[in-house]
Design an enzyme around this catalytic site. Structure first.
Site, PDB file in Angstrom:
ATOM      1  N   ASN A  62      37.458  38.442  52.246  1.00  0.00           N
ATOM      2  CA  ASN A  62      38.437  39.502  51.997  1.00  0.00           C
ATOM      3  C   ASN A  62      39.629  39.396  52.941  1.00  0.00           C
ATOM      4  O   ASN A  62      39.496  39.051  54.111  1.00  0.00           O
ATOM      5  CB  ASN A  62      37.808  40.901  52.016  1.00  0.00           C
ATOM      6  CG  ASN A  62      36.986  41.208  53.240  1.00  0.00           C
ATOM      7  OD1 ASN A  62      36.337  40.336  53.799  1.00  0.00           O
ATOM      8  ND2 ASN A  62      37.007  42.456  53.663  1.00  0.00           N
ATOM      9  N   GLU A  64      42.753  41.657  54.123  1.00  0.00           N
ATOM     10  CA  GLU A  64      43.322  43.011  54.119  1.00  0.00           C
ATOM     11  C   GLU A  64      44.798  42.987  54.506  1.00  0.00           C
ATOM     12  O   GLU A  64      45.340  41.957  54.927  1.00  0.00           O
ATOM     13  CB  GLU A  64      42.492  43.906  55.048  1.00  0.00           C
ATOM     14  CG  GLU A  64      41.068  44.042  54.528  1.00  0.00           C
ATOM     15  CD  GLU A  64      40.227  45.048  55.303  1.00  0.00           C
ATOM     16  OE1 GLU A  64      40.643  45.525  56.376  1.00  0.00           O
ATOM     17  OE2 GLU A  64      39.123  45.356  54.795  1.00  0.00           O
ATOM     18  N   CYS A  73      39.813  41.471  47.670  1.00  0.00           N
ATOM     19  CA  CYS A  73      38.387  41.272  47.946  1.00  0.00           C
ATOM     20  C   CYS A  73      38.045  39.782  47.992  1.00  0.00           C
ATOM     21  O   CYS A  73      38.704  38.950  47.346  1.00  0.00           O
ATOM     22  CB  CYS A  73      37.540  41.905  46.846  1.00  0.00           C
ATOM     23  SG  CYS A  73      37.626  43.691  46.766  1.00  0.00           S
ATOM     24  N   GLU A  75      35.611  38.202  46.559  1.00  0.00           N
ATOM     25  CA  GLU A  75      35.232  37.612  45.271  1.00  0.00           C
ATOM     26  C   GLU A  75      36.452  37.129  44.496  1.00  0.00           C
ATOM     27  O   GLU A  75      36.442  36.058  43.893  1.00  0.00           O
ATOM     28  CB  GLU A  75      34.478  38.638  44.413  1.00  0.00           C
ATOM     29  CG  GLU A  75      33.143  39.072  44.979  1.00  0.00           C
ATOM     30  CD  GLU A  75      33.244  40.283  45.900  1.00  0.00           C
ATOM     31  OE1 GLU A  75      34.260  40.430  46.612  1.00  0.00           O
ATOM     32  OE2 GLU A  75      32.294  41.075  45.902  1.00  0.00           O
ATOM     33  N   CYS A 112      32.889  45.064  43.657  1.00  0.00           N
ATOM     34  CA  CYS A 112      33.567  46.285  43.200  1.00  0.00           C
ATOM     35  C   CYS A 112      33.953  46.131  41.724  1.00  0.00           C
ATOM     36  O   CYS A 112      33.884  45.034  41.154  1.00  0.00           O
ATOM     37  CB  CYS A 112      34.798  46.566  44.059  1.00  0.00           C
ATOM     38  SG  CYS A 112      36.222  45.544  43.650  1.00  0.00           S
ATOM     39  N   CYS A 115      36.575  43.461  40.920  1.00  0.00           N
ATOM     40  CA  CYS A 115      36.059  42.086  41.002  1.00  0.00           C
ATOM     41  C   CYS A 115      35.148  41.776  39.817  1.00  0.00           C
ATOM     42  O   CYS A 115      35.155  40.665  39.294  1.00  0.00           O
ATOM     43  CB  CYS A 115      35.324  41.878  42.320  1.00  0.00           C
ATOM     44  SG  CYS A 115      36.455  41.812  43.724  1.00  0.00           S
TER      45      CYS A 115
HETATM   46  N1  THU Z   1      35.469  44.175  49.577  1.00  0.00           N
HETATM   47  C1  THU Z   1      35.220  42.937  49.101  1.00  0.00           C
HETATM   48  O1  THU Z   1      35.716  41.938  49.630  1.00  0.00           O
HETATM   49  N2  THU Z   1      34.416  42.817  48.022  1.00  0.00           N
HETATM   50  C2  THU Z   1      33.863  43.875  47.351  1.00  0.00           C
HETATM   51  O2  THU Z   1      33.294  43.694  46.287  1.00  0.00           O
HETATM   52  C3  THU Z   1      33.939  45.202  47.930  1.00  0.00           C
HETATM   53  C4  THU Z   1      34.941  45.394  48.997  1.00  0.00           C
HETATM   54  C5  THU Z   1      36.361  44.315  50.721  1.00  0.00           C
HETATM   55  C6  THU Z   1      37.681  44.968  50.398  1.00  0.00           C
HETATM   56  C7  THU Z   1      38.061  45.535  51.741  1.00  0.00           C
HETATM   57  O3  THU Z   1      38.717  44.530  52.484  1.00  0.00           O
HETATM   58  C8  THU Z   1      36.736  45.847  52.398  1.00  0.00           C
HETATM   59  O4  THU Z   1      35.756  45.107  51.703  1.00  0.00           O
HETATM   60  C9  THU Z   1      36.373  47.318  52.374  1.00  0.00           C
HETATM   61  O5  THU Z   1      36.451  47.835  51.091  1.00  0.00           O
END
Ligand code: THU
Length: 160
Positions: A62, A64, A73, A75, A112, A115
């Protein structure tokens, strides 16, 4: 009128040690790349490793951003990179794992909704299931046979 039930079967492993060699290697790659996540805002670090039909493994974590919605994310970083690098090559499976610097993630990290939708695009296109391996920092590992299982009644290009 009739009622319908949608259900799916998945495999629950007690730990990563129970996985077969191929799946364990893929999860190992997800674990490695999880450490390279850029997650200064949530402190929630996610790693994803995508195994392709040509044997290549493409990773993502991920990313940010100070403008929160601009982040992405793990994925989607992984599957978009896989499609960019190996266009048209099918995806066999994706290993996903998460950890937090704030607490111990004791249950498998499921993708999520965004994704799920993104991965479903490739599954629908390739007409073969994409397996998912899901893991937290400790505890059980889940194996889903297909992305469609965790996105029932999904939207795809057949509606367009
Ligand atoms: N996140 C992911 O990378 N994958 C997911 O399926 C759920 C959330 C990340 C997004 C963000 O950077 C952090 O986790 C918190 O939501």
């Amino acid at each position: 009128m009739k009622k319908q039930t949608i259900s799916f079967e998945l495999t629950v492993f007690d730990s990563i040690e129970e996985l077969n060699g191929k799946d364990m290697d893929l999860m190992q790659r997800a674990l490695e790349t999880r450490e390279d996540a850029y997650a200064p805002y949530s402190n929630f670090m996610v790693g994803a490793a995508v195994l392709l039909d040509n044997g290549a493994i493409v990773i993502g974590n991920n990313q940010e951003n100070a403008s929160y919605p601009s982040g992405l994310c793990a994925e989607r970083v992984a599957v978009f990179q896989a499609s960019a690098k190996y266009p048209g090559v099918g995806i066999k499976s994706i290993a996903i794992t998460a950890r937090s610097t704030m607490h111990v993630v004791q249950k498998p990290a499921a993708p999520c909704g965004n994704c799920r939708q993104a991965i479903s695009e490739y599954e629908y296109k390739q007409k073969s299931p994409i397996e998912l391996l899901l893991m937290g920092e400790e505890g059980k590992v889940l194996k889903c046979n297909s992305l469609a299982d965790i996105l029932p009644l999904g939207f795809n290009k057949s509606y367009l």
